[in-house]
Motif scaffolding. Sequence first.
Motif, PDB file in Angstrom:
ATOM      1  N   VAL A  97     -79.273   4.058 -16.027  1.00 53.43           N
ATOM      2  CA  VAL A  97     -78.376   3.770 -17.141  1.00 53.43           C
ATOM      3  C   VAL A  97     -77.572   4.990 -17.568  1.00 53.43           C
ATOM      4  O   VAL A  97     -76.599   4.863 -18.317  1.00 53.43           O
ATOM      5  CB  VAL A  97     -79.181   3.224 -18.336  1.00 53.43           C
ATOM      6  CG1 VAL A  97     -79.788   1.878 -18.002  1.00 53.43           C
ATOM      7  CG2 VAL A  97     -80.275   4.212 -18.754  1.00 53.43           C
ATOM      8  N   GLU A  98     -77.966   6.185 -17.126  1.00 52.78           N
ATOM      9  CA  GLU A  98     -77.238   7.392 -17.509  1.00 52.78           C
ATOM     10  C   GLU A  98     -76.222   7.829 -16.464  1.00 52.78           C
ATOM     11  O   GLU A  98     -75.533   8.827 -16.629  1.00 52.78           O
ATOM     12  CB  GLU A  98     -78.221   8.534 -17.778  1.00 52.78           C
ATOM     13  CG  GLU A  98     -79.097   8.290 -18.997  1.00 52.78           C
ATOM     14  CD  GLU A  98     -79.978   9.490 -19.299  1.00 52.78           C
ATOM     15  OE1 GLU A  98     -80.222  10.276 -18.362  1.00 52.78           O
ATOM     16  OE2 GLU A  98     -80.406   9.633 -20.452  1.00 52.78           O
ATOM     17  N   VAL A 127     -76.542 -12.087 -20.722  1.00 53.09           N
ATOM     18  CA  VAL A 127     -77.300 -11.796 -19.502  1.00 53.09           C
ATOM     19  C   VAL A 127     -77.038 -10.367 -19.049  1.00 53.09           C
ATOM     20  O   VAL A 127     -77.969  -9.626 -18.661  1.00 53.09           O
ATOM     21  CB  VAL A 127     -76.933 -12.797 -18.391  1.00 53.09           C
ATOM     22  CG1 VAL A 127     -77.571 -12.379 -17.063  1.00 53.09           C
ATOM     23  CG2 VAL A 127     -77.366 -14.198 -18.776  1.00 53.09           C
ATOM     24  N   LEU A 128     -75.761  -9.939 -19.108  1.00 53.46           N
ATOM     25  CA  LEU A 128     -75.422  -8.570 -18.718  1.00 53.46           C
ATOM     26  C   LEU A 128     -76.108  -7.556 -19.624  1.00 53.46           C
ATOM     27  O   LEU A 128     -76.691  -6.556 -19.144  1.00 53.46           O
ATOM     28  CB  LEU A 128     -73.907  -8.388 -18.768  1.00 53.46           C
ATOM     29  CG  LEU A 128     -73.356  -7.000 -18.406  1.00 53.46           C
ATOM     30  CD1 LEU A 128     -73.737  -6.637 -16.973  1.00 53.46           C
ATOM     31  CD2 LEU A 128     -71.843  -6.972 -18.579  1.00 53.46           C
ATOM     32  N   LEU A 133     -80.451  -3.615 -20.766  1.00 52.85           N
ATOM     33  CA  LEU A 133     -81.547  -3.132 -21.621  1.00 52.85           C
ATOM     34  C   LEU A 133     -82.876  -3.135 -20.871  1.00 52.85           C
ATOM     35  O   LEU A 133     -83.723  -2.244 -21.083  1.00 52.85           O
ATOM     36  CB  LEU A 133     -81.638  -3.985 -22.881  1.00 52.85           C
ATOM     37  CG  LEU A 133     -80.460  -3.857 -23.850  1.00 52.85           C
ATOM     38  CD1 LEU A 133     -80.616  -4.825 -25.014  1.00 52.85           C
ATOM     39  CD2 LEU A 133     -80.347  -2.415 -24.376  1.00 52.85           C
ATOM     40  N   LEU A 134     -83.074  -4.136 -20.005  1.00 53.88           N
ATOM     41  CA  LEU A 134     -84.303  -4.179 -19.213  1.00 53.88           C
ATOM     42  C   LEU A 134     -84.380  -2.984 -18.271  1.00 53.88           C
ATOM     43  O   LEU A 134     -85.437  -2.352 -18.135  1.00 53.88           O
ATOM     44  CB  LEU A 134     -84.354  -5.493 -18.431  1.00 53.88           C
ATOM     45  CG  LEU A 134     -85.600  -5.699 -17.556  1.00 53.88           C
ATOM     46  CD1 LEU A 134     -86.862  -5.736 -18.418  1.00 53.88           C
ATOM     47  CD2 LEU A 134     -85.476  -6.991 -16.748  1.00 53.88           C
ATOM     48  N   VAL A 135     -83.245  -2.672 -17.623  1.00 48.37           N
ATOM     49  CA  VAL A 135     -83.228  -1.501 -16.736  1.00 48.37           C
ATOM     50  C   VAL A 135     -83.474  -0.228 -17.543  1.00 48.37           C
ATOM     51  O   VAL A 135     -84.223   0.667 -17.118  1.00 48.37           O
ATOM     52  CB  VAL A 135     -81.885  -1.416 -15.996  1.00 48.37           C
ATOM     53  CG1 VAL A 135     -81.786  -0.101 -15.225  1.00 48.37           C
ATOM     54  CG2 VAL A 135     -81.731  -2.591 -15.037  1.00 48.37           C
ATOM     55  N   VAL A 148     -77.351   5.009 -24.821  1.00 55.93           N
ATOM     56  CA  VAL A 148     -78.162   4.225 -23.899  1.00 55.93           C
ATOM     57  C   VAL A 148     -78.743   3.001 -24.591  1.00 55.93           C
ATOM     58  O   VAL A 148     -78.728   1.891 -24.056  1.00 55.93           O
ATOM     59  CB  VAL A 148     -79.284   5.095 -23.309  1.00 55.93           C
ATOM     60  CG1 VAL A 148     -80.273   4.241 -22.515  1.00 55.93           C
ATOM     61  CG2 VAL A 148     -78.708   6.172 -22.423  1.00 55.93           C
ATOM     62  N   GLY A 149     -79.218   3.162 -25.805  1.00 58.59           N
ATOM     63  CA  GLY A 149     -79.896   2.066 -26.485  1.00 58.59           C
ATOM     64  C   GLY A 149     -78.964   1.059 -27.142  1.00 58.59           C
ATOM     65  O   GLY A 149     -79.215  -0.146 -27.102  1.00 58.59           O
TER      66      GLY A 149
END
Length: 398
Positions: A97-98, A127-128, A133-135, A148-149
């Motif tokens: 995510v970074e 869904v996206l 967030l799951l990743v 990120v959050g």
Amino acid sequence: MSAVQGALRPGSGVAPDFTRQIVSVALLVRLGAIMVALLGMVGETMTAPVLACVLAMSTSSLACLLSAGTMDFVVRHPLAVVGDVLVNLAVVAVLGVESPMVLSTFPTALVLGVLFPRRTSVTTVVVLVAGYLLVAREDPDAERSFMVGLGVPALYLCLTAVGSAIRRAHELQMEAGRELALIREVAVAADERARLAREMHDSLGKTLHGIALGAQALPLWVERDPAAAVQHAHGLAAGAQQASDEARALLVRMRADQPDRPFAEVLHDECARWQESTGVACRVECAAVVDLPTSIRYELLAILGEALENVRRHAGASQVRVTFSGAPGGVVLLSVQDDGRGFAPRADGSSPRGHFGLTGMHERAREIGAGVRVESAPGRGTRVLVRHPIEEDDHDPA
């Protein structure tokens, strides 16, 4: 599968050309984001996963931009966009995510809002966001920062909302265009009815009124003077024939103009029909860059028809030249010139005794605020020139 496609199909309120433009812009932005991401990774080792993600995102974007067929497939098959969402999530899952490559996933959220109705676009962007967030939650190396959050998910949602707003604005614009076209059709129909009523009153109505008066008096003539009654009966027959001719001429004039076609084309067709029926060569030259309102078109065609009829009956011409020119903010000029025997026009422009063609042309010109000038001399042919001033907003859009 068909049920899913039906649920995801872009709404009919968005024009395909508009959709292609938005998707093209989004893909260009994605390519720019990929370049920015690569610049941000300068000095780092280009690993196989990074290279694979860059190639996947770049190749799919270029394929749509460079191939019209691929672009049409994406626009017509919404599941392709859903597949793009999954590719974006795969890039985020592989690179983290970074990674700067996350920037290249933002245009997809915008496309979702533009392509799909609100409920479908919201479902897809959720869904996206959920996948992102799951990743982020499963990434042990990710810092728990604001971007990120919350920042990236919020951007996804905002971009989808912007896309939905663009879609809605476009739908409203198209609806307004349809309403405007309907209003124009109603106005044209009302103008046609008013013009038909005026034509019937000015010509056919007067003739029929005369026939009615003669028919009422005929029984009295039969009783008083049978010989005179026969003459009156012949007069009624002649009047009925005149009414028939006027009705036929009126229908021909009403059908001659077709408002959905450029006036220059209608002009060419009218002159071609006249040339075919008379055998006299008729050359048409058009240099106009504007079309005209229906009422002006009709009267100009009627004046043209009267001028050509005068040529047929009286000029003995071997050739006729019709020219039409004009420009916004200037004047429209319609000229009918023949090489016939010509005549000596009256100073007031009226018709010679027993003829009414020139008078009718002047009356029609006054109806639309135009002017008619007749130039002629014995043995030198005749030229009828109609001049009509036109404003910038007086022309019909093509």
